[in-house]
Design an enzyme around this catalytic site. Structure first.
Site, PDB file in Angstrom:
ATOM      1  CB  VAL A   1      18.998   2.265 -13.098  1.00 44.86           C
ATOM      2  CG1 VAL A   1      18.718   1.899 -11.634  1.00 44.86           C
ATOM      3  CG2 VAL A   1      19.481   1.051 -13.874  1.00 44.86           C
ATOM      4  CE1 TYR A   2      15.993   1.617  -8.309  1.00 43.36           C
ATOM      5  CE2 TYR A   2      14.405   3.255  -7.579  1.00 43.36           C
ATOM      6  CZ  TYR A   2      15.506   2.464  -7.331  1.00 43.36           C
ATOM      7  OH  TYR A   2      16.110   2.511  -6.088  1.00 43.36           O
ATOM      8  CB  ALA A   3      11.227   0.255 -15.113  1.00 38.25           C
ATOM      9  CD  GLN A   4      17.682   0.687 -18.597  1.00 35.52           C
ATOM     10  OE1 GLN A   4      18.235   1.175 -19.568  1.00 35.52           O
ATOM     11  NE2 GLN A   4      18.286   0.536 -17.427  1.00 35.52           N
TER      12      GLN A   4
END
Length: 342
Positions: free
Chosen positions: A54-57
């Protein structure tokens, strides 16, 4: 860099784990610079890298994948699954359907054929933990994942998952990744003791209290920090700022910067395996590495205990996961006609 054993897996990891949340759109958007930061950390002896889908998608995983392309075998690589990866409601959570699909996406972004530690980013009350553990067990047995862990799980859910693993013959969570810092000591009460009891390793996140413990945020002073845009409430809480005002002279007396004081505190607890650092710039990483040899004596630790009592969070509302019974009022209230005692 010294190394510690990650729970009972036999895997050796550095007490500092490089967190990759700030690489990509959430922080440093320069991929080449982010890769240089990762390489500097590895050159300094850090062999543990943690990211999440999920970090920066997914961008963070892509950056980490590029950075580790020729050094993969030297790194213990961890990532996480749970957060939403699009508008489709099934592209999130802890279901078997999502886990077995998303691990393939993470492997592709990370440019690797296996993940050393695959973690469930948050609890998911809508899914039986047995289903989650069953899916993760299949990934371990297939060789795509080496070990599994959880993140920000309450102690009760950690215990439940351990019992289910034992009873059903499933892989068990080997690690927990909780928040921990001088101003967030709540996990000392139950989570850390439970992890120690079950032989779990802990990768604590936000040891600098979302940046509060850098000393950059002080009472009566304004800052233009980018963190204020998404963590303002955590950086302006009056009670936490009062704590900072007491810690500053303690750090000065010990001849330490606030950052080094906070990091040394986090890795001093016997239940902590690694503390996750999340530098956005090379300068931030250099500062963190400069404090790697700092040891706090009992006098300093006793004074910290006086400022923030063990097992307490300075701001009780400073939580990263609230169980349904706390989050939804309807679970705390009987129907109106059943509320009276007579």
């Amino acid at each position: 860099m010294k190394y510690r054993t990650l729970c009972r897996t036999g895997i050796k990891v550095s007490p500092y784990c490089l967190g990759a949340m700030m690489f990509g759109a959430w922080g440093n958007t320069d991929h080449d610079d982010s890769i240089r930061i990762i390489h500097t950390a590895l050159d300094a002896g850090i062999n543990f890298v943690d990211t999440a889908d999920v970090y920066a998608q997914g961008e963070s995983e892509e950056i980490v994948g590029k950075a580790l392309k020729d050094r993969r075998d030297d790194v213990v690589l961890a990532t996480k699954v749970h957060g939403g990866m699009g508008e489709d409601p099934n592209r999130a959570g802890n279901s078997r359907r999502w886990i077995v699909a998303e691990v393939e996406n993470s492997l592709r972004r990370l440019q690797t054929d296996h993940i050393d530690l695959y973690q469930i980013h948050r609890p998911d009350p809508s899914v039986d933990v047995e289903e989650t553990l069953s899916a993760l067990t299949d990934l371990v047995r297939s060789g795509k994942v080496r070990a599994i862990g959880c993140s920000t799980f309450p102690a009760s859910e950690i215990v439940e998952s351990q019992w289910i693993s034992e009873r059903r013959g499933l892989e068990r969570f080997r690690t927990e990744q909780p928040p921990y810092s001088i101003v967030n000591r709540g996990i000392e009460r139950e989570v850390l003791p439970v992890c120690e009891r079950y032989g779990m390793g802990t990768l604590v996140w936000s040891p600098l209290g979302m940046g509060l413990l850098t000393g950059r945020y002080r009472k009566g002073q304004e800052t233009d920090s980018k963190r204020m845009s998404f963590a303002a409430g955590r950086l302006t809480n009056e009670r936490k700022l009062d704590v900072v005002e007491e810690l500053v002279p303690l750090a000065e007396k010990a001849g330490l910067s606030m950052t080094h004081l906070a990091m040394a505190f986090a890795v001093a607890h016997p239940g902590v395996t690694s503390a996750i650092i999340g530098p956005r710039t090379a300068e931030q990483l250099d500062d963190l590495l400069a404090g790697a040899e700092v040891t706090l004596d009992d006098e300093v630790l006793d004074r910290i205990d006086e400022i923030v009592p063990p097992g307490t969070d300075v701001d009780p509302g400073d939580v990263s996961y609230a169980p349904p019974a706390i989050e939804h009022a309807g679970l705390r209230r009987r129907p109106a006609g059943e509320r009276s005692a007579a």
